[in-house]
Design an enzyme around this catalytic site. Structure first.
Site, PDB file in Angstrom:
ATOM      1  N   ASP A  18       0.697  -1.116   0.335  1.00  0.00           N
ATOM      2  CA  ASP A  18      -0.213   0.367  -0.120  1.00  0.00           C
ATOM      3  C   ASP A  18       0.952   1.358   0.057  1.00  0.00           C
ATOM      4  O   ASP A  18       0.445   2.089   0.256  1.00  0.00           O
ATOM      5  CB  ASP A  18      -1.155   0.279   1.267  1.00  0.00           C
ATOM      6  N   ASN A  43      -5.422 -10.252  -3.211  1.00  0.00           N
ATOM      7  CA  ASN A  43      -4.903  -9.822  -2.080  1.00  0.00           C
ATOM      8  C   ASN A  43      -4.978  -8.156  -2.577  1.00  0.00           C
ATOM      9  O   ASN A  43      -4.072  -6.811  -1.687  1.00  0.00           O
ATOM     10  CB  ASN A  43      -3.559 -10.103  -1.709  1.00  0.00           C
ATOM     11  N   HIS A  46      -5.088  -1.840  -5.460  1.00  0.00           N
ATOM     12  CA  HIS A  46      -3.515  -0.748  -6.284  1.00  0.00           C
ATOM     13  C   HIS A  46      -5.043   0.794  -6.706  1.00  0.00           C
ATOM     14  O   HIS A  46      -5.808   0.443  -7.419  1.00  0.00           O
ATOM     15  CB  HIS A  46      -3.251  -0.920  -6.862  1.00  0.00           C
TER      16      HIS A  46
HETATM   17  P1  GDP Z   1      -0.802   0.391  -3.653  1.00  0.00           P
HETATM   18  O1  GDP Z   1      -1.132  -0.517  -2.822  1.00  0.00           O
HETATM   19  O2  GDP Z   1       0.744   0.350  -3.670  1.00  0.00           O
HETATM   20  O3  GDP Z   1      -1.212   0.792  -5.019  1.00  0.00           O
HETATM   21  O4  GDP Z   1      -0.940   1.458  -2.727  1.00  0.00           O
HETATM   22  P2  GDP Z   1      -3.297   1.687  -2.058  1.00  0.00           P
HETATM   23  O5  GDP Z   1      -3.409   2.362  -3.634  1.00  0.00           O
HETATM   24  O6  GDP Z   1      -3.603   0.728  -1.758  1.00  0.00           O
HETATM   25  O7  GDP Z   1      -2.853   2.860  -0.915  1.00  0.00           O
HETATM   26  C1  GDP Z   1      -2.486   4.113  -1.238  1.00  0.00           C
HETATM   27  C2  GDP Z   1      -3.611   5.243  -1.109  1.00  0.00           C
HETATM   28  O8  GDP Z   1      -3.105   6.334  -0.951  1.00  0.00           O
HETATM   29  C3  GDP Z   1      -4.680   5.158  -1.675  1.00  0.00           C
HETATM   30  O9  GDP Z   1      -5.939   5.114  -1.803  1.00  0.00           O
HETATM   31  C4  GDP Z   1      -4.152   6.890  -3.314  1.00  0.00           C
HETATM   32  O10 GDP Z   1      -5.065   7.198  -3.414  1.00  0.00           O
HETATM   33  C5  GDP Z   1      -3.523   7.179  -2.116  1.00  0.00           C
HETATM   34  N1  GDP Z   1      -1.731   8.223  -2.197  1.00  0.00           N
HETATM   35  C6  GDP Z   1      -1.548   7.758  -3.290  1.00  0.00           C
HETATM   36  N2  GDP Z   1      -0.659   8.975  -3.429  1.00  0.00           N
HETATM   37  C7  GDP Z   1      -0.776   9.561  -2.148  1.00  0.00           C
HETATM   38  C8  GDP Z   1      -0.276  10.906  -1.607  1.00  0.00           C
HETATM   39  O11 GDP Z   1       0.600  11.448  -2.326  1.00  0.00           O
HETATM   40  N3  GDP Z   1      -1.171  11.604  -0.301  1.00  0.00           N
HETATM   41  C9  GDP Z   1      -2.549  10.966  -0.331  1.00  0.00           C
HETATM   42  N4  GDP Z   1      -2.845  12.092   0.697  1.00  0.00           N
HETATM   43  N5  GDP Z   1      -3.020  10.616  -0.940  1.00  0.00           N
HETATM   44  C10 GDP Z   1      -2.057   8.933  -1.466  1.00  0.00           C
HETATM   45  P1  IMO Z   2      -0.588  -4.206  -2.268  1.00  0.00           P
HETATM   46  O1  IMO Z   2      -0.193  -4.455  -3.957  1.00  0.00           O
HETATM   47  C1  IMO Z   2      -1.348  -4.683   1.822  1.00  0.00           C
HETATM   48  C2  IMO Z   2      -0.622  -8.347   3.971  1.00  0.00           C
HETATM   49  C3  IMO Z   2      -1.944  -8.948   4.019  1.00  0.00           C
HETATM   50  C4  IMO Z   2      -1.800  -9.724   5.542  1.00  0.00           C
HETATM   51  C5  IMO Z   2      -0.415 -10.852   4.013  1.00  0.00           C
HETATM   52  C6  IMO Z   2      -0.697 -12.227   4.146  1.00  0.00           C
HETATM   53  O2  IMO Z   2      -2.371  -3.154  -2.709  1.00  0.00           O
HETATM   54  O3  IMO Z   2       0.497  -3.135  -1.802  1.00  0.00           O
HETATM   55  P2  IMO Z   2      -2.333 -13.297   1.862  1.00  0.00           P
HETATM   56  O4  IMO Z   2      -3.939 -12.435   1.850  1.00  0.00           O
HETATM   57  O5  IMO Z   2      -1.729 -12.237   0.798  1.00  0.00           O
HETATM   58  O6  IMO Z   2      -2.701 -14.219   2.368  1.00  0.00           O
HETATM   59  O7  IMO Z   2      -2.111 -11.490   3.567  1.00  0.00           O
HETATM   60  O8  IMO Z   2       0.138  -9.790   3.833  1.00  0.00           O
HETATM   61  N1  IMO Z   2      -1.023  -8.091   2.200  1.00  0.00           N
HETATM   62  C7  IMO Z   2      -0.900  -6.588   2.043  1.00  0.00           C
HETATM   63  N2  IMO Z   2      -1.358  -5.913   2.109  1.00  0.00           N
HETATM   64  N3  IMO Z   2      -1.333  -4.316   0.692  1.00  0.00           N
HETATM   65  C8  IMO Z   2      -1.344  -5.571   0.113  1.00  0.00           C
HETATM   66  O9  IMO Z   2      -1.751  -6.121  -1.667  1.00  0.00           O
HETATM   67  C9  IMO Z   2      -1.109  -6.433   0.676  1.00  0.00           C
HETATM   68  N4  IMO Z   2      -1.233  -8.331   0.113  1.00  0.00           N
HETATM   69  C10 IMO Z   2      -0.690  -9.048   1.330  1.00  0.00           C
HETATM   70  O10 IMO Z   2      -2.404  -8.143   4.858  1.00  0.00           O
HETATM   71  O11 IMO Z   2      -0.734 -10.443   6.541  1.00  0.00           O
HETATM   72 MG    MG Z   3      -2.722  -1.277  -2.037  1.00  0.00          MG
END
Ligand code: GDP
Ligand code: IMO
Ligand code: MG
Length: 432
Positions: A18, A43, A46
């Site tokens: 995340d 899981n 993005h």
């Molecule tokens: P990923 O799994 O690595 O793609 O990240 P996620 O999408 O799960 O989580 C990142 C969150 O932060 C999302 O809700 C994005 O919209 C948000 N986000 C990304 N960059 C920024 C930023 O610079 N500032 C803020 N406030 N939110 C951001």
């Molecule tokens: P993105 O791509 C955050 C974490 C789960 C749990 C562990 C194992 O959005 O960054 P799983 O379901 O994979 O067997 O869970 O890994 N986990 C993540 N945490 N972002 C993710 O993906 C994750 N994918 C798995 O929360 O602790």
């Molecule tokens: Mg994510």
């Protein structure tokens, strides 16, 4: 950073997921021809925000949001076909047509019983559970390694054989679930087979040998962008085992997970937030289980994209990021959520760990030791100016720039992108 000159590139998270990989992949996509998912499955969550409109992708590569690009689901992905079709439909309902999508015939299928197994197993573990996303990831990869109980996308193209193998597997699963977990709600192999074989008709034309496709694309001079899922510290071999996911999430997973030569990658972009988060169980030395952690959670909307769970928040862990950088050969760094830390009197960076027996040499493989370790925190002045108003990297406030410079020095790679909000436009590119 001049995106136009980048060779084949991967984007990976340097902490526990995340980090904002989705936003960076979206940003880079226009400079590439092909966007590839090579690990993990549903899981992942993005998030991409384009002109205020938000998309959360779980199985489809972020490249599907950019017209004219090829998106690929590689052999290393745990593919929940039915969920992927739902994702395609949900996008279509919002006017986004998924164009050129290729699905590896080698990708392993996440089946309904994998998701059930994920839940049953976690419940049985009780306090020892991993806190998975319940998307069937662990059980699917476990079956892949067992081989005889695995089903791959290519198997769907031989309906009779698929039905036959599925029947045997479901029988075994039902017996296992009843014996181990006291679950007496047997799965129906016929119904599952019908559903899967109907689903494959929607994507029959998309299934191919992606290894051959990559070879030919690279020969033709096309540029590939690999979209890492999960985060490096969730890597099954190199993360905080056993509190990890079941795939190779770091950049070293690209060759095996996609099916390209080890020498392919020219650039590796490591994504971090200006702080660190984690979802699920496991060590997190710089965690802030207090009002500052809550401040970050509230301002950064730190709730899981996939499960909605509140994310654990902590100071930026530079020692962990440095470890991930070295493992993956990271060449550039993107720092996200600088805006979220605005307003704090002071900001902390974890530079290492200490235990009653003395300091640790850095991020270590022993999760128990990491869980017991105390973080060594270095504090710096915070900032009040909203970085969203800066307009350029150079115009960020002095304390914000000092903070980024310190992160850069500790982690050891240049910061090329600073994100100051979720939208594609809220991004500062640094020319270095
Ligand atoms: P990923 O799994 O690595 O793609 O990240 P996620 O999408 O799960 O989580 C990142 C969150 O932060 C999302 O809700 C994005 O919209 C948000 N986000 C990304 N960059 C920024 C930023 O610079 N500032 C803020 N406030 N939110 C951001
Ligand atoms: P993105 O791509 C955050 C974490 C789960 C749990 C562990 C194992 O959005 O960054 P799983 O379901 O994979 O067997 O869970 O890994 N986990 C993540 N945490 N972002 C993710 O993906 C994750 N994918 C798995 O929360 O602790
Ligand atoms: Mg994510």
């Amino acid at each position: 950073m001049d995106f136009k000159t980048l060779g084949h590139t991967c984007v990976v998270g340097l902490h526990w997921g995340d980090e904002g990989k989705g936003k960076i992949v979206d940003l880079l996509t226009e400079h590439f021809d092909v966007v590839v998912r090579y690990n993990g499955g549903g899981n992942a969550g993005h998030t991409v925000q384009i002109a205020g409109e938000k998309f959360a992708l779980h199985l489809l590569p972020v490249g599907v949001l950019s017209p004219g690009k090829t998106a690929v689901i590689g052999p290393g992905v745990a593919l929940d076909l039915l969920r992927m079709l739902e994702e395609i439909d949900a996008l279509a309902a919002r006017g986004v047509t998924v164009g050129d999508l290729k699905i590896s015939d080698r990708a392993n299928l996440v089946m309904p019983y994998h998701k059930k197994q994920d839940l049953l197993f976690e419940a049985a573990l009780g306090a020892g559970k991993i806190g998975t996303t319940a998307r069937g990831i662990g059980p699917c990869y476990a079956d892949k390694m067992l081989r005889a109980t695995a089903l791959r996308v290519g198997d769907l193209l031989r309906p009779e054989l698929f039905r036959e193998r599925l029947t045997r597997i479901v029988e075994l699963k039902n017996r296992t679930f009843a014996a181990l977990y006291g679950d007496h709600r047997p799965e129906d192999a016929e119904a599952i087979a019908d559903e899967c074989l109907a689903a494959v008709e929607c994507v029959r034309g998309n299934i191919c040998d992606t290894t051959r496709f990559f070879y030919e694309a690279m020969q033709a001079g096309k540029r590939l962008l690999f979209e890492g899922a999960n985060g490096t510290l969730l890597d099954v071999d190199h993360g905080t085992f056993p509190y990890v996911t079941s795939s190779t999430t770091s950049a070293i997973g690209v060759p095996a997970g996609a099916g390209v030569p080890a020498s392919t990658l020219k650039t590796c972009v490591g994504v971090v937030k200006a702080y660190t988060t984690r979802v699920g169980a496991g060590p997190f030395p710089s965690e802030l289980d207090n009002e500052i952690g809550q401040y970050i959670r509230d301002r950064g909307h730190e709730y899981g994209t996939t499960t909605g769970r509140p994310r654990r928040c902590g100071w930026f862990d530079a020692a962990a990021a440095q470890y991930s950088v070295r493992l993956s050969g990271i060449t550039h760094m993107a720092v996200m959520h600088l805006d979220t830390l605005t307003g704090l009197e002071r900001v902390g960076i974890c530079t290492g760990y200490t235990t009653p027996a003395g300091p640790l040499p850095g991020f270590v493989s022993d999760s128990t030791l990491l869980a017991e370790a105390q973080p060594i925190i270095e504090f710096m002045p915070g900032w009040k100016d909203d970085p969203r108003g800066a307009g350029s990297f150079e115009k960020l406030s002095r304390p914000a720039r000092d903070y980024l410079a310190r992160i850069e020095a500790l982690v050891g790679v240049p910061i090329c992108i600073v994100s100051v909000g979720p939208d594609r436009a809220q991004t500062l590119i640094r020319s270095i």
